[in-house]
Design an enzyme around this catalytic site. Structure first.
Site: not given
Ligand code: UDX
Length: 455
Positions: A158-159, A274, A277, A282, A285, A288, A351
């Site tokens: 989950l996100r 994903f 850019a 951050g 998850c 770390k 975080r």
């Molecule tokens: C992530 C995983 O997606 C999820 O499956 C796992 O269970 C926990 O870690 P989360 O940390 O809630 O979830 O956020 P996510 O939406 O994945 O984004 C993570 C970071 O990547 C954010 O800082 C987001 O802004 C950044 N991001 C995401 C980008 O910089 N570019 C992207 O294209 C996508």
């Protein structure tokens, strides 16, 4: 284990963080009796009052409903939580140690505390993100305590910000165990969640996601399941750092990174997700999990240079953006509004937020920073340089600012009426740290625009 069809297994959830509380709140609305353990007193009292201690759309309604129906019991007593449980979901935090490895103190402490309390033949389900091999160590710990418990690894995907919908409409459910009966019992819990998805979403006040394909259920070996979670997050982090590497090249070559990635991602083998850019990833998850994977692989004699590169690139992004701005205008003594502090929109979580890294780096370069976030001001405070002023409204933040940094993609910023903003603020430059704005709209309102890989 209770397996008859008219009675669902009783569930215990150890740890009410993002994963544990979401799982508890949902299961309590799917006909399960759920005992949720939260050892921290301040969090416990908030949850017992029917709310979450973090911002997550829909979760408060599910907690309130679960408590009202007495399906959800939130406690700080291991004994009350575990005594009757048939299935125990371990959702304890696994923060990183200073060397980047995973700190498993909370997980093993929970194992030690539940061992004398656990029902014979209960199932211990590991949802915390742990390095591969941890399951074997936990099984040994139970064995040493003479406890008969089935072990199932069940990585969580989950996100934050979409935690409820991600759980109700999961892409896949992964279980890893050498006990196929226990693995099947855990999959049944998730089948119940899938069967109740619409009703639970309605209680949460959330609409069904657009892409709602049916969930895939995948059973595999224990070590394979443990590797799935960290590999999935590492690969997503890799996609982001790849997009950011190409964004730097796009800046040098007057190409637009969003056009590039739209076309690259249109290849079904690659996918568009994903590849956005910006100021980098951050949260609780990715940072770390990437460092934990590197350290865990090292412990098996495997060097993951590719993931070192992902980390280095990600860490470079806040300064890269500021350098790009500094090449066009001076930062020192400028009044700068940083809009957004959460690590992404939809959450109050700050975080490892690159938005905070940007705000602090601006201060260290002599800027006078005022910061605003619609949800995360409280959580951000302790990580921000003391010189940063916190604004309680967007208007207050932008009023006297000379530069605007949009650092988190909150709808409050992405849907801004820039014509009105131009009247509210003295600033004439917008720095789009997440490429979440339309450059043409911003420019048409009289601002200069700087994005990442969008020259
Ligand atoms: C992530 C995983 O997606 C999820 O499956 C796992 O269970 C926990 O870690 P989360 O940390 O809630 O979830 O956020 P996510 O939406 O994945 O984004 C993570 C970071 O990547 C954010 O800082 C987001 O802004 C950044 N991001 C995401 C980008 O910089 N570019 C992207 O294209 C996508």
């Amino acid at each position: 284990m209770v397996t008859n069809s008219d009675q669902k297994p009783t569930v215990a959830i150890l740890g009410c963080g993002y994963v544990g509380l979401t799982t508890a709140a949902i299961l309590a609305n799917c006909g399960y009796k759920v005992y949720a353990l939260e050892p921290l007193a301040d969090r416990l009292s908030i949850i017992q009052s029917g709310k979450s201690f973090f911002y997550e759309a829909g979760i408060d309604a599910l907690i309130t409903e679960g408590l009202k129906r007495e399906a959800l019991v939130v406690t700080d007593s291991y004994e009350s939580a575990v005594r009757e449980a048939d299935i125990i979901f371990c959702c304890m935090g696994t923060p990183d140690n200073p060397d980047g490895s995973s700190n498993l103190t909370y997980v093993f402490d929970a194992v030690r505390r539940i061992a004398p309390l656990i029902k014979p033949s209960a199932i211990f389900v590991q949802k915390s993100t742990v390095p591969v091999g941890t399951g074997d160590e936990i099984r040994s710990a139970f064995k040493a305590a003479d406890v008969d418990v089935a072990y199932v690894s069940n990585p969580e995907f989950l996100r934050e910000g979409t935690a409820i919908l991600d759980t109700l409409w999961a892409d896949r459910i992964v279980v890893g165990s050498d006990d196929s009966e226990a693995a099947a019992a855990v999959l049944d819990v998730y089948r119940d969640i899938e069967a109740s998805q619409k009703a639970v979403a309605q209680t949460a006040g959330l609409s069904q996601p657009n892409h709602s394909a049916t969930t895939r259920y995948m059973a595999m070996g224990q070590n394979a399941a443990e590797l799935v979670k960290v590999s999935a997050n590492a690969f997503l982090a890799l996609k982001i750092s790849f997009a950011n590497s190409i964004a730097k090249l796009a800046d040098e070559t007057q190409a637009d990174i969003t056009e590039v990635m739209d076309a690259v991602g249109a290849d079904k083998r690659i996918g568009r997700a994903f590849l956005n850019a910006g100021r980098g990833y951050g949260g609780g998850c990715f940072p770390k999990d990437v460092s934990g994977l590197i350290r865990s692989a090292e412990s098996y004699g495997v060097k993951l240079d590719i993931m070192h590169a992902v980390e280095t690139l990600n860490d470079s992004m806040p300064d890269y953006i500021i350098d790009k701005v500094a090449a066009t205008t001076s930062i020192e003594h400028k009044k700068i509004a940083v809009l957004g502090l959460a690590f992404k929109s939809g959450t109050s979580d700050t975080r490892r937020s690159p938005a905070i890294a940007i705000a602090n780096a601006l201060v260290s370069r002599g800027a006078d920073v005022i910061a605003y976030d619609p949800q995360a001001l409280h959580e951000a405070k302790s990580d921000l340089e003391p010189a940063i002023t916190l604004a309680t409204s967007l208007e207050q933040a932008v009023k006297e600012a000379e530069l605007l940094f949009v650092a988190t993609d909150w709808p409050e910023f992405t849907q801004l009426d820039f014509q009105s903003l131009a009247k509210l603020s003295t600033a004439r430059l917008v720095v789009d740290c997440m490429n979440c704005l339309d450059p043409a709209t911003v420019r048409a309102s009289g601002f200069d625009y700087i994005g990442v890989g969008r020259s």
